[in-house]
Design a protein around this motif. Structure first.
Motif, PDB file in Angstrom:
ATOM      1  N   ASN A 140      37.895  61.777  19.326  1.00  0.00           N
ATOM      2  CA  ASN A 140      36.565  62.369  19.496  1.00  0.00           C
ATOM      3  C   ASN A 140      35.595  61.845  18.433  1.00  0.00           C
ATOM      4  OD1 ASN A 140      34.309  64.058  19.831  1.00  0.00           O
ATOM      5  ND2 ASN A 140      35.591  65.820  20.410  1.00  0.00           N
ATOM      6  N   SER A 141      34.470  61.399  18.890  1.00  0.00           N
ATOM      7  CA  SER A 141      33.345  61.092  18.021  1.00  0.00           C
ATOM      8  C   SER A 141      32.084  61.221  18.892  1.00  0.00           C
ATOM      9  CB  SER A 141      33.457  59.684  17.415  1.00  0.00           C
ATOM     10  OG  SER A 141      32.376  59.414  16.545  1.00  0.00           O
ATOM     11  N   GLY A 142      31.049  60.536  18.554  1.00  0.00           N
ATOM     12  CA  GLY A 142      29.859  60.602  19.391  1.00  0.00           C
ATOM     13  C   GLY A 142      28.714  59.830  18.763  1.00  0.00           C
ATOM     14  N   VAL A 143      27.834  59.356  19.625  1.00  0.00           N
ATOM     15  CA  VAL A 143      26.561  58.801  19.160  1.00  0.00           C
ATOM     16  C   VAL A 143      25.536  59.920  19.271  1.00  0.00           C
ATOM     17  CG1 VAL A 143      24.770  57.084  19.579  1.00  0.00           C
ATOM     18  CG2 VAL A 143      27.174  56.494  19.951  1.00  0.00           C
ATOM     19  N   ILE A 144      24.807  60.171  18.197  1.00  0.00           N
ATOM     20  CA  ILE A 144      23.886  61.309  18.175  1.00  0.00           C
ATOM     21  C   ILE A 144      22.468  60.796  17.902  1.00  0.00           C
ATOM     22  CG2 ILE A 144      23.466  63.585  17.199  1.00  0.00           C
ATOM     23  CD1 ILE A 144      26.345  63.664  16.271  1.00  0.00           C
ATOM     24  N   ASP A 257      31.650  62.640  13.054  1.00  0.00           N
ATOM     25  CA  ASP A 257      33.007  62.807  12.519  1.00  0.00           C
ATOM     26  C   ASP A 257      33.566  64.075  13.129  1.00  0.00           C
ATOM     27  OD1 ASP A 257      35.323  63.284  11.156  1.00  0.00           O
ATOM     28  OD2 ASP A 257      34.325  63.751   9.240  1.00  0.00           O
ATOM     29  N   HIS A 258      34.490  63.905  14.084  1.00  0.00           N
ATOM     30  CA  HIS A 258      35.129  65.054  14.718  1.00  0.00           C
ATOM     31  C   HIS A 258      36.596  65.151  14.287  1.00  0.00           C
ATOM     32  CE1 HIS A 258      36.391  67.847  17.965  1.00  0.00           C
ATOM     33  NE2 HIS A 258      35.098  68.128  18.109  1.00  0.00           N
ATOM     34  N   GLY A 259      36.908  64.430  13.203  1.00  0.00           N
ATOM     35  CA  GLY A 259      38.267  64.505  12.668  1.00  0.00           C
ATOM     36  C   GLY A 259      39.185  63.399  13.134  1.00  0.00           C
TER      37      GLY A 259
END
Ligand code: MG
Length: 400
Positions: A140-144, A257-259
């Motif tokens: 898990n991550s993401g572009v924000i 940063d979702h770990g």
């Protein structure tokens, strides 16, 4: 010199014919009037050669376009220059084997520069170690964009619809606008394989405390369109709906940063203008006073190139083109004078010399037709228009 006729006239015609005369061929000639004229919402005509030409951008294969801001090129230097943590301190994310890797629980990676509307390119992969994790725990991550709205990154490869896997909620898989909209299709690749996002983001537009336009997110996942100008419904969130709230027009973009130690590479961004910035040529956002000002500016520039004392086809057509932008009395008076002079000359020509004038008769008549069709002038405002039509009809010269 247009009144001398005979050989001199033919030489001059040949000279001008050396210039591109046929705007229909895609080249600028002396006949500027071609497509529908400017109007209250559009400072430019259709196919307007006077409109500013787009800047050339170099697009070498496999590399960022020449006008992109490269945020990560595989080096620690590009991290130091472009990324920080939420407090502006050096990020604890690390560089290994040309990748920018999330250090779990170290916090978001934030761009040092603030950006608003933008095209954003990034490559990422789901770590193989995370491939067996389920739900929201697999890579898990993401572009924000602007630190406010998440485009999800997750291990979401799921080719077997009958597989008994623990699936995610659809608005939380890869390429979803998290908590808002699943991707149109799941274009994910398996864990361990690099993937690409190309994101086009337009932020919400506010006016007087109200949303004028909610903003949009378009996403290509591995080249596949998966978010098609999705209109933002709220802020980044989890479980609850959070309505849109105003924020600065430029803010740092962030990687989540979702770990999970998700790696990234080849990150670049191109700032793009808000579609609402276009106040001179747009059905949606044009301001009539801005359109008028630009039309007057263009008219003045073109009028400076017109010799009102020489009633040749170049000046006649130049003056008519000026009228398509502005009907100021000075411009109209010059056009009337030029048209009268050219009309008198046409009426003095022999049939043979008139035949040599065909290109100019037809081209000028086309210009008049554009102005009349667009109600810039009336059909009877210039007697030259009727004279040209009579000549073309009598000679059976097609005017298309
Ligand atoms: Mg996420």
């Amino acid at each position: 010199m247009w009144y001398n006729g005979g050989m001199k006239n033919k030489i001059l015609v040949a000279g001008i014919c050396g210039v591109a005369l046929c705007a229909g061929a895609g080249e600028r000639g002396i006949f500027g009037l071609y497509g529908d004229t400017p109007d209250a919402k559009h400072a430019w005509a259709v196919h307007d050669f006077n409109r500013p030409y787009p800047k050339q951008v170099e697009t070498p294969a496999g590399k960022p376009p020449s006008d992109a801001i490269v945020l990560f090129d595989g080096t620690q230097k590009s991290v130091d220059e472009n990324w920080c943590d939420a407090k502006g301190q050096p990020t604890k994310w690390r560089v290994k084997d040309g990748a920018f890797i999330c250090t779990p629980r170290s916090g978001l990676a934030c761009t040092r520069r603030a950006f608003g509307d933008a095209q954003f390119h990034v490559e990422w992969l789901s770590p193989l170690d995370d491939a067996r994790k389920h739900g929201q725990l697999g890579g898990n991550s993401g572009v924000i964009p602007m630190g406010q709205y998440e485009i999800q990154i997750l291990n979401s490869y799921d080719p077997d619809p009958d597989a008994k896997v623990e699936r995610n909620y659809p608005d939380g898989i890869a390429a979803s606008v998290y908590a808002q909209n699943p991707p149109l299709v799941n274009a994910s690749r398996p864990a361990g394989v690099w993937q690409t996002y190309d994101i086009i983001f337009h932020q919400p537009i506010w006016k007087d405390g109200k949303v004028l336009h909610p903003g949009t997110v378009t996403v290509f996942h591995n080249g596949v369109l998966v978010q098609d100008a999705w209109e933002l419904e709220g802020m980044g969130t989890h479980r609850v709906r959070r309505p849109l709230v105003p924020h600065a027009t430029k803010l740092p973009w962030k990687l989540q940063d979702h770990g999970d130690p998700v790696p990234f590479r080849n990150i670049w961004i191109r700032e793009i203008p808000s579609r609402w910035d276009n106040t001179t040529h747009s059905e949606m956002s044009a301001k009539e006073e801005d359109v008028r000002a630009l039309r007057e500016q263009t008219a003045a520039r073109l009028f400076a190139q017109v010799d009102a004392a020489t009633p040749d086809p170049k000046n006649v057509n130049g003056a008519l083109e000026v009228l398509s932008y502005s009907l100021k009395p000075d411009y109209m008076a010059a056009a009337k004078k030029l048209c009268a002079g050219y009309e008198a000359r046409l009426k003095s020509l022999s049939e043979k010399d008139l035949d040599a004038e065909r290109t100019f008769v037809v081209g000028t008549l086309k210009g008049f037709n554009v102005l009349v069709k667009n109600k810039v002038i009336g059909p009877d405002d210039f007697s030259l228009c009727a004279t040209l039509r009579q000549i073309a009809t009598r000679k059976k010269w097609p005017v298309r």
